[in-house]
Write a protein that holds these residues in place. Structure first.
Motif, PDB file in Angstrom:
ATOM      1  N   LEU A 231      -8.349  -1.341   0.372  1.00  0.00           N
ATOM      2  CA  LEU A 231      -9.565  -1.063   1.143  1.00  0.00           C
ATOM      3  C   LEU A 231     -10.632  -0.401   0.268  1.00  0.00           C
ATOM      4  CD1 LEU A 231      -7.984   0.258   4.480  1.00  0.00           C
ATOM      5  CD2 LEU A 231      -9.210  -1.897   4.151  1.00  0.00           C
ATOM      6  N   SER A 232     -10.227   0.588  -0.529  1.00  0.00           N
ATOM      7  CA  SER A 232     -11.200   1.288  -1.365  1.00  0.00           C
ATOM      8  C   SER A 232     -11.724   0.388  -2.480  1.00  0.00           C
ATOM      9  CB  SER A 232     -10.575   2.559  -1.948  1.00  0.00           C
ATOM     10  OG  SER A 232      -9.434   2.265  -2.731  1.00  0.00           O
ATOM     11  N   SER A 233     -10.820  -0.322  -3.167  1.00  0.00           N
ATOM     12  CA  SER A 233     -11.288  -1.200  -4.244  1.00  0.00           C
ATOM     13  C   SER A 233     -12.068  -2.387  -3.680  1.00  0.00           C
ATOM     14  CB  SER A 233     -10.096  -1.703  -5.062  1.00  0.00           C
ATOM     15  OG  SER A 233      -9.206  -2.458  -4.267  1.00  0.00           O
ATOM     16  N   GLY A 234     -11.666  -2.878  -2.488  1.00  0.00           N
ATOM     17  CA  GLY A 234     -12.398  -3.974  -1.875  1.00  0.00           C
ATOM     18  C   GLY A 234     -13.821  -3.588  -1.504  1.00  0.00           C
ATOM     19  N   ALA A 235     -13.978  -2.402  -0.921  1.00  0.00           N
ATOM     20  CA  ALA A 235     -15.320  -1.928  -0.584  1.00  0.00           C
ATOM     21  C   ALA A 235     -16.150  -1.715  -1.847  1.00  0.00           C
ATOM     22  CB  ALA A 235     -15.223  -0.632   0.217  1.00  0.00           C
ATOM     23  N   ALA A 236     -15.524  -1.156  -2.895  1.00  0.00           N
ATOM     24  CA  ALA A 236     -16.243  -0.924  -4.149  1.00  0.00           C
ATOM     25  C   ALA A 236     -16.677  -2.245  -4.786  1.00  0.00           C
ATOM     26  CB  ALA A 236     -15.364  -0.127  -5.109  1.00  0.00           C
ATOM     27  N   LEU A 237     -15.783  -3.228  -4.821  1.00  0.00           N
ATOM     28  CA  LEU A 237     -16.128  -4.527  -5.388  1.00  0.00           C
ATOM     29  C   LEU A 237     -17.201  -5.230  -4.565  1.00  0.00           C
ATOM     30  CD1 LEU A 237     -12.604  -5.849  -6.420  1.00  0.00           C
ATOM     31  CD2 LEU A 237     -14.508  -5.376  -7.955  1.00  0.00           C
ATOM     32  N   MET A 238     -17.158  -5.064  -3.235  1.00  0.00           N
ATOM     33  CA  MET A 238     -18.187  -5.671  -2.393  1.00  0.00           C
ATOM     34  C   MET A 238     -19.562  -5.098  -2.721  1.00  0.00           C
ATOM     35  SD  MET A 238     -18.770  -7.886  -0.062  1.00  0.00           S
ATOM     36  CE  MET A 238     -17.158  -8.218   0.636  1.00  0.00           C
ATOM     37  N   ILE A 239     -19.620  -3.791  -2.920  1.00  0.00           N
ATOM     38  CA  ILE A 239     -20.893  -3.164  -3.301  1.00  0.00           C
ATOM     39  C   ILE A 239     -21.379  -3.714  -4.634  1.00  0.00           C
ATOM     40  CG2 ILE A 239     -21.924  -0.974  -4.034  1.00  0.00           C
ATOM     41  CD1 ILE A 239     -20.176   0.409  -1.931  1.00  0.00           C
ATOM     42  N   LEU A 240     -20.477  -3.805  -5.613  1.00  0.00           N
ATOM     43  CA  LEU A 240     -20.855  -4.286  -6.943  1.00  0.00           C
ATOM     44  C   LEU A 240     -21.309  -5.740  -6.899  1.00  0.00           C
ATOM     45  CD1 LEU A 240     -18.005  -2.686  -9.092  1.00  0.00           C
ATOM     46  CD2 LEU A 240     -20.353  -1.881  -8.819  1.00  0.00           C
ATOM     47  N   VAL A 241     -20.620  -6.568  -6.110  1.00  0.00           N
ATOM     48  CA  VAL A 241     -20.981  -7.985  -6.022  1.00  0.00           C
ATOM     49  C   VAL A 241     -22.329  -8.154  -5.338  1.00  0.00           C
ATOM     50  CG1 VAL A 241     -20.369 -10.187  -4.950  1.00  0.00           C
ATOM     51  CG2 VAL A 241     -18.623  -8.846  -6.128  1.00  0.00           C
ATOM     52  N   ILE A 242     -22.545  -7.441  -4.235  1.00  0.00           N
ATOM     53  CA  ILE A 242     -23.819  -7.571  -3.510  1.00  0.00           C
ATOM     54  C   ILE A 242     -24.984  -7.124  -4.379  1.00  0.00           C
ATOM     55  CG2 ILE A 242     -25.160  -6.687  -1.569  1.00  0.00           C
ATOM     56  CD1 ILE A 242     -22.598  -6.578   0.052  1.00  0.00           C
ATOM     57  N   VAL A 243     -24.843  -5.973  -5.026  1.00  0.00           N
ATOM     58  CA  VAL A 243     -25.918  -5.469  -5.878  1.00  0.00           C
ATOM     59  C   VAL A 243     -26.122  -6.385  -7.079  1.00  0.00           C
ATOM     60  CG1 VAL A 243     -26.651  -3.557  -7.366  1.00  0.00           C
ATOM     61  CG2 VAL A 243     -25.585  -3.079  -5.162  1.00  0.00           C
ATOM     62  N   GLY A 244     -25.021  -6.828  -7.702  1.00  0.00           N
ATOM     63  CA  GLY A 244     -25.139  -7.709  -8.867  1.00  0.00           C
ATOM     64  C   GLY A 244     -25.803  -9.034  -8.538  1.00  0.00           C
ATOM     65  N   LEU A 245     -25.410  -9.649  -7.418  1.00  0.00           N
ATOM     66  CA  LEU A 245     -26.007 -10.925  -7.036  1.00  0.00           C
ATOM     67  C   LEU A 245     -27.476 -10.777  -6.670  1.00  0.00           C
ATOM     68  CD1 LEU A 245     -23.235 -12.670  -4.872  1.00  0.00           C
ATOM     69  CD2 LEU A 245     -24.014 -13.295  -7.162  1.00  0.00           C
TER      70      LEU A 245
ATOM     71  N   LEU B 183     -16.720   3.375   1.798  1.00  0.00           N
ATOM     72  CA  LEU B 183     -16.025   3.661   0.546  1.00  0.00           C
ATOM     73  C   LEU B 183     -15.543   5.097   0.469  1.00  0.00           C
ATOM     74  CD1 LEU B 183     -15.062   2.710  -2.189  1.00  0.00           C
ATOM     75  CD2 LEU B 183     -17.350   3.142  -3.107  1.00  0.00           C
ATOM     76  N   SER B 184     -16.361   6.036   0.876  1.00  0.00           N
ATOM     77  CA  SER B 184     -15.971   7.454   0.794  1.00  0.00           C
ATOM     78  C   SER B 184     -14.748   7.744   1.653  1.00  0.00           C
ATOM     79  CB  SER B 184     -17.146   8.339   1.222  1.00  0.00           C
ATOM     80  OG  SER B 184     -17.524   8.060   2.568  1.00  0.00           O
ATOM     81  N   ILE B 185     -14.695   7.152   2.849  1.00  0.00           N
ATOM     82  CA  ILE B 185     -13.543   7.364   3.738  1.00  0.00           C
ATOM     83  C   ILE B 185     -12.291   6.720   3.157  1.00  0.00           C
ATOM     84  CG2 ILE B 185     -12.643   7.024   6.065  1.00  0.00           C
ATOM     85  CD1 ILE B 185     -15.026   8.958   5.831  1.00  0.00           C
ATOM     86  N   PHE B 186     -12.431   5.522   2.613  1.00  0.00           N
ATOM     87  CA  PHE B 186     -11.276   4.846   2.020  1.00  0.00           C
ATOM     88  C   PHE B 186     -10.728   5.628   0.829  1.00  0.00           C
ATOM     89  CE2 PHE B 186     -13.147   0.584   3.613  1.00  0.00           C
ATOM     90  CZ  PHE B 186     -12.594   0.813   4.864  1.00  0.00           C
ATOM     91  N   ILE B 187     -11.607   6.242   0.051  1.00  0.00           N
ATOM     92  CA  ILE B 187     -11.157   7.054  -1.087  1.00  0.00           C
ATOM     93  C   ILE B 187     -10.331   8.235  -0.602  1.00  0.00           C
ATOM     94  CG2 ILE B 187     -11.918   8.554  -2.967  1.00  0.00           C
ATOM     95  CD1 ILE B 187     -14.370   6.762  -3.273  1.00  0.00           C
ATOM     96  N   VAL B 188     -10.795   8.895   0.446  1.00  0.00           N
ATOM     97  CA  VAL B 188     -10.075  10.046   0.994  1.00  0.00           C
ATOM     98  C   VAL B 188      -8.705   9.628   1.517  1.00  0.00           C
ATOM     99  CG1 VAL B 188     -10.091  11.803   2.801  1.00  0.00           C
ATOM    100  CG2 VAL B 188     -12.179  11.324   1.512  1.00  0.00           C
ATOM    101  N   VAL B 189      -8.651   8.489   2.220  1.00  0.00           N
ATOM    102  CA  VAL B 189      -7.373   8.004   2.749  1.00  0.00           C
ATOM    103  C   VAL B 189      -6.410   7.687   1.611  1.00  0.00           C
ATOM    104  CG1 VAL B 189      -6.264   6.131   4.024  1.00  0.00           C
ATOM    105  CG2 VAL B 189      -8.395   7.129   4.877  1.00  0.00           C
ATOM    106  N   THR B 190      -6.898   7.012   0.566  1.00  0.00           N
ATOM    107  CA  THR B 190      -6.054   6.692  -0.590  1.00  0.00           C
ATOM    108  C   THR B 190      -5.535   7.955  -1.255  1.00  0.00           C
ATOM    109  OG1 THR B 190      -7.352   4.679  -0.969  1.00  0.00           O
ATOM    110  CG2 THR B 190      -5.967   5.445  -2.774  1.00  0.00           C
TER     111      THR B 190
END
Length: 301
Positions: free
Chosen positions: A109-123, A144-151
């Motif tokens: 969840l955390s890496s997926g949200a992070a990659l989604m941000i990077l892909v959207i901004v990059g594209l 992302l912040s919530i997923f980091i805390v859960v992880t």
């Protein structure tokens, strides 16, 4: 998601001595007591559902799109749970943990949200399309912040549980303070991959900045890469407790903690898989209308 699933399968295929068996044996010889036997069905099912979701999305099938989007999320949770169970169901002190599958899901969840941000901004930057900054800020601070805390919480409980129990205490201490992998855990996963990005996202000045959100996302991805290494390698180099409560005084085989270093062939294999998936992603963008014309935050109703 589908390309990363294919990347995982490619890593397995290219690591096998008999690649031809990979395409037949998992589907013709099913062992319900083996997670290695169950996971091919999870992976192939996930890919097929992703294909169905893309078809429904392109054909503008509203009801089917909603149904498949829910199914693909639930199936993804099952897939990551099954992958974590490959290690969690193994009787080794650093693997055998009921918290390992939830840890896989939380990290996904955390890496997926992070990659989604990077892909959207990059594209959006590469294609010069409009991107609403509020969308990235919302994804960073609300997801992302919530997923980091859960992880981080799952990692904390998992390692505390391992050190607390007598039979796994030595292995737990080896994991936390036993060598270079311990440095990777504390510095790479905890500090760089969890604490720093969480602080950046929760502080208002940096959490409401797109560049800082992108930087935090990069740190999360780096941290998850460390976590994947830490899940596999320490559990393999630490010897299992073959006879709990007993001590082996003599053996014809050499036993003890072994060492491991990444070989050049493994680096080439990884770069090759990344190259194939990157090429497929670019071709997909060219052939199919995957990139949005713009990304905005919808007004609250």
């Amino acid at each position: 998601a589908m390309l990363f699933l294919i990347a995982g399968l490619l890593s397995i295929f290219t690591d096998q001595g008999r690649i031809d068996r990979v395409f037949t044996k998992p589907f013709t010889y099913v062992n319900a007591t083996s997670m290695f036997s169950i996971n091919p069905a999870l992976y192939s099912g996930h890919i097929m559902i992703c294909v169905l979701y893309l078809w429904a999305l392109f054909k503008e099938k509203g009801t089917l799109t909603k149904i498949t989007s829910l199914v693909v999320v639930l199936w993804a949770i099952g897939t990551h749970t099954g992958t974590g169970a490959i290690f969690a169901f193994v009787p080794r002190e650093l693997y055998n943990s009921s918290l390992l599958p939830p840890s896989f899901v939380a990290a996904a969840l955390s890496s997926g949200a992070a990659l989604m941000i990077l892909v959207i901004v990059g594209l959006s930057r590469a294609t010069q399309r409009h991107l609403d900054d509020e969308l990235i800020i919302w994804m960073g601070r609300r997801l992302l912040s919530i997923f980091i805390v859960v992880t981080f919480y799952v990692l904390l409980i998992e390692n505390a549980h391992r050190v607390y129990l007598a039979y796994s205490r030595d292995a737990g201490m080896f994991f936390l303070s036993g060598g270079i992998h311990s440095l990777m855990f504390w510095l790479g996963l905890i500090f760089v991959g969890s604490v720093v990005p969480a602080v950046l996202l929760f502080i208002k000045r940096t959490g409401t900045s797109v560049p800082w959100t992108v930087f935090a996302s990069i740190l999360v991805v780096v941290g998850v890469l460390f976590e994947r290494f830490l899940i596999v390698i320490p559990g393999l180099i630490h010897p299992p407790e073959l006879f709990p409560g007993w001590r082996v005084t003599d053996s014809s085989l050499w036993e003890g903690i072994v060492s491991y270093s990444i070989s050049p062939l493994e680096v080439l294999q990884t770069l090759g898989v990344i190259g194939v998936i990157g090429f497929a992603f670019v071709v997909g963008l060219k052939v199919m209308p995957l990139a949005p014309t713009e990304a905005r935050v919808l007004p609250a109703k």
